[in-house]
Motif scaffolding. Structure first.
Motif, mmCIF file in Angstrom:
data_model
loop_
_atom_site.group_PDB
_atom_site.id
_atom_site.type_symbol
_atom_site.label_atom_id
_atom_site.label_comp_id
_atom_site.label_asym_id
_atom_site.label_seq_id
_atom_site.Cartn_x
_atom_site.Cartn_y
_atom_site.Cartn_z
ATOM 1 N N VAL A 84 7.318 6.313 -0.717
ATOM 2 C CA VAL A 84 5.623 5.969 -0.801
ATOM 3 C C VAL A 84 5.133 7.124 0.203
ATOM 4 C CG1 VAL A 84 4.360 4.505 -0.353
ATOM 5 C CG2 VAL A 84 6.244 3.651 -1.585
ATOM 6 N N ALA A 85 5.689 7.266 1.144
ATOM 7 C CA ALA A 85 4.810 7.812 2.129
ATOM 8 C C ALA A 85 4.742 9.596 1.940
ATOM 9 C CB ALA A 85 5.531 7.834 3.708
ATOM 10 N N LYS A 86 5.625 10.008 1.059
ATOM 11 C CA LYS A 86 5.700 11.652 1.054
ATOM 12 C C LYS A 86 4.608 11.862 -0.135
ATOM 13 C CE LYS A 86 9.736 11.777 -1.959
ATOM 14 N NZ LYS A 86 11.405 12.149 -2.062
ATOM 15 N N LEU A 87 4.188 10.733 -1.157
ATOM 16 C CA LEU A 87 3.598 11.225 -2.170
ATOM 17 C C LEU A 87 1.968 11.932 -1.988
ATOM 18 C CD1 LEU A 87 4.033 7.987 -4.088
ATOM 19 C CD2 LEU A 87 5.090 10.083 -4.846
ATOM 20 N N SER A 88 1.714 12.740 -2.633
ATOM 21 C CA SER A 88 0.527 13.513 -2.403
ATOM 22 C C SER A 88 -0.538 13.078 -3.674
ATOM 23 C CB SER A 88 0.684 15.171 -2.463
ATOM 24 O OG SER A 88 1.147 15.395 -4.005
ATOM 25 N N VAL A 89 -1.627 13.579 -3.572
ATOM 26 C CA VAL A 89 -2.596 13.114 -4.535
ATOM 27 C C VAL A 89 -2.186 13.713 -5.997
ATOM 28 C CG1 VAL A 89 -4.971 13.655 -5.536
ATOM 29 C CG2 VAL A 89 -4.727 12.649 -3.394
#
Length: 444
Positions: free
Chosen positions: A411-416
């Protein structure tokens, strides 16, 4: 003293939930796959068995058979011969209920589109545990399917179907799945005729073909050792036969886009909007999960709620979610509104989703979604029942064993850009299915 015990128990459970979950996995000689987490915080054992015995395996023209079969397991157990020449006696529905009550156990089970399940929660103490496990093993392997109780269950199921056909939410759901999946098994629905067509022989055949050892997935969490878990898995599956390979299911075809309006006397219109999108193994799973929190999964902080409810007052709530399955499960957005507002509400919902697909979330929205999901992750695994559900999913869908340990990292590594790209791959607006039940001027 009791209050102190409860506080200690809650602290122990919380500490376990925040620690890394070590899932142990092995395969029995009969082909059954076992997934086990040792948890010494409470003297309990939770066990779940899954089989490829969901409604997608219903025979043609007999939708509902999978559910009927699973529901009949606790109606009776047939007499069975033992290897030493002895005999296990038959048990009635009342006998089974009394035996479960004797050990303070809780039995469960059910059917989804993909799988049929049986489960039990029992004390981990040896006497109670062995009695509960033996009962579950017999119930699973030797159901007697008594004809009189089968007729009773059929009548109850038919009554439930007829009642559902009066409710706008059930009518909308059935139409949504039918339009999205067409002839695919995911689109089949139980009808009065399909349930009436089922026979006891159909149940016996379905049980023999689908509840087999080499396709069993055994998930366990509790106060036992690895060796004890292995013995339990063997006991639960040793009576089951080996099964032949099941026929391959057709692929899910993307719908061409359609809208259906169905008349209903209810004061509110029920609107559903979506299409098949997400298989459980899809690499876009996390991007879609996080992105949908912003779009329609975050309750009162979601865009759909803000646009439909807060800005325009068209509905009390609006929502959306992804339902990942073995084959692409649906993305579904929905709301309820006054009949005279149905077109306005549907227009706002479509425009909000279309804008989100094109542009994705803002940096601020994405950051808030990730903070909420990561911060709330401990609540997803704060008791044995929730953890068991996760273990069962990991086993049945053959997900990585470290799925839970890496969840927050994913979850943390996701970007727009990641979220926007995933939504553009999956949500094709001109292929969406729209169902409106109760709209003004709709035809019956």
């Amino acid at each position: 003293m009791l209050k102190k015990f409860v506080i200690v128990l809650l602290l122990a459970t919380s500490s376990f939930a925040q620690a890394a979950l070590k899932i142990q996995h092995w395969v029995l000689d009969n082909g059954a796959r076992v997934y086990f987490v040792e948890n010494r915080t409470i003297p309990m054992l939770d066990v779940n068995l899954d089989f490829d015995a969901g409604s997608r395996r219903d025979p043609a023209n007999k939708a509902g058979l999978a559910s009927l079969t699973n529901g009949m397991f606790a109606r009776g157990i047939a007499k069975a011969a033992l290897p030493d020449g002895g005999v296990e006696p038959a048990m009635s529905e009342a006998d089974i209920s009394d035996a479960i009550a004797d050990t303070a156990a809780q039995r469960g089970g059910g059917v989804s589109a993909d799988r049929g399940s049986v489960s039990i929660r029992t004390l981990s103490s040896l006497a109670e545990r062995e009695q509960s496990i033996k009962l579950l093993a017999r119930l699973l392997a030797h159901p007697s399917f008594p004809q009189d109780l089968f007729e009773r269950d059929k009548a109850r199921t038919i009554a439930s179907i007829r009642e559902a056909l009066t409710r706008p939410d059930a009518i909308a759901s059935k139409a949504f799945w039918r339009l999205n999946y067409g002839p695919h098994p995911y689109g089949a629905e139980s009808t009065v005729e399909s349930v009436q067509a089922a026979t006891r022989e159909d149940l016996v055949r379905f049980h023999r073909e689908h509840y087999v050892a080499n396709r069993a997935v055994v998930a366990m969490i509790g106060d036992i050792t690895r060796a004890e878990a292995d013995a339990i898995a063997k006991e639960l599956t040793r009576r089951l036969p080996q099964g032949a390979a099941l026929p391959e299911l057709p692929k899910v075809a993307a719908p061409a886009g359609a809208e259906q309006r169905i008349a209903h006397p209810a004061s509110q219109a029920h609107i559903l909007f979506g299409l098949p999108t997400l298989a459980r193994s899809d690499p876009d799973f996390f991007a879609l999960t996080v992105g949908n929190y912003v779009l329609g999964g975050g309750g009162f902080v979601s865009r759909l709620t803000r646009e439909v409810r807060e800005k325009r007052g068209l509905a009390y709530s609006a929502y959306s979610y992804f339902n990942p399955m073995a084959q692409p499960g649906p993305y579904m957005a929905g709301l309820q509104t006054r009949k005279d507002q149905a077109d306005d509400a549907l227009k706002v919902m479509r425009e909000t989703i279309d804008s989100y697909v094109r542009n994705g979330p803002t940096e601020e929205e994405l950051r808030a979604a990730k903070d909420n999901l990561i911060g709330g992750f401990a609540l997803r695994i704060d008791n044995n029942r929730k953890i068991l559900d996760h273990i069962a999913n990991i086993g049945f869908y053959e997900m990585p064993l470290d799925y839970l340990d890496t969840w927050t990292q994913q979850v943390a590594k996701l970007s727009v850009a990641d979220v926007r790209a995933a939504f553009q791959r999956k949500l094709v607006m001109d292929r969406m299915i729209t169902v409106v039940v109760g709209a003004e001027g709709a035809k019956p």
